[in-house]
Design a protein around this motif. Structure first.
Motif, short mmCIF file in Angstrom:
data_model
loop_
_atom_site.label_atom_id
_atom_site.label_comp_id
_atom_site.label_asym_id
_atom_site.label_seq_id
_atom_site.Cartn_x
_atom_site.Cartn_y
_atom_site.Cartn_z
N SER A 283 63.22 26.19 31.30
CA SER A 283 63.77 24.96 31.96
C SER A 283 62.61 24.60 32.95
CB SER A 283 65.29 25.13 32.96
OG SER A 283 65.02 25.78 33.83
N LEU B 58 63.92 16.07 33.75
CA LEU B 58 64.35 17.29 33.06
C LEU B 58 63.34 17.61 31.75
CD1 LEU B 58 65.97 19.66 33.37
CD2 LEU B 58 67.74 18.59 31.88
N MET C 29 63.27 22.22 28.30
CA MET C 29 64.56 23.11 28.14
C MET C 29 64.31 23.84 26.61
SD MET C 29 66.57 22.91 30.69
CE MET C 29 68.28 23.70 30.02
N LYS D 91 72.71 26.24 28.93
CA LYS D 91 73.51 25.70 30.17
C LYS D 91 73.20 26.27 31.49
CE LYS D 91 78.26 24.77 31.08
NZ LYS D 91 79.71 24.98 30.60
N LEU E 6 69.93 25.10 33.08
CA LEU E 6 70.46 23.55 33.40
C LEU E 6 71.20 23.59 34.78
CD1 LEU E 6 70.08 20.53 32.79
CD2 LEU E 6 72.05 21.00 31.25
N TYR F 294 73.54 18.29 26.81
CA TYR F 294 73.47 17.30 27.96
C TYR F 294 74.83 16.33 28.09
CZ TYR F 294 68.84 19.07 27.70
OH TYR F 294 67.73 19.82 27.41
#
Length: 150
Positions: A67, A88, A91, A104, A107, A134
């Protein structure tokens, strides 16, 4: 072996860069330039000044997911009075580890870093594969996003 979550350090940077390049190719990038030197320069500078953070997931000795969050600042506006924005990126989960909640978890961790940095909003250009993650997390589409290539 249990999956471990940790901050990206200089030690893992070269492998992180290779995963980023793999991600860009998986998402359809066609450019055939050597992007590694520019990525290395970017990550080294921005990790050093605190404007790039990353959490990685590790299984044994292997990085299996990444990430990234870059912090930028622009003039404050009503939806983001601090003017601080998290961008961001990076990922990516190894295909063999997808659909297990790893992305997840990563994130969640970079979003916490963005909160600590004082960001008022987080933005991403999501891949088709990432949209569900997302959306489920609470991201909403911004239909006016536009880009001008120089």
């Amino acid at each position: 072996m249990a999956i471990e979550y940790k901050r990206l350090t200089q030690k893992e940077l070269d492998f992180f860069i290779q995963m980023r390049i793999h991600q860009l190719r998986e998402e359809g990038a066609k450019e055939e330039i050597d992007l590694a030197p520019a990525l290395k320069d970017y990550y080294e500078r921005h990790m050093a000044d605190g404007t790039f953070v990353s959490w990685i997931a590790v299984d044994g000795e292997s990085i299996i997911a990444t990430s990234g969050m870059s912090f930028v600042e622009k003039p404050p506006y009503f939806e983001c009075p601090s003017g601080r924005i998290g961008l961001l990126s990076s990922m990516f989960t190894d295909p063999a580890y997808r659909r297990r909640g790893i992305a997840k978890e990563l994130l969640s961790r970079v979003i916490e870093d963005a909160k600590e940095y004082g960001c008022g909003t987080i933005q991403i250009t999501a891949s088709d594969m990432g949209v569900k993650l997302y959306t489920d997390f609470g991201f909403v589409h911004n239909g006016n996003f536009m880009q001008y290539k120089l």
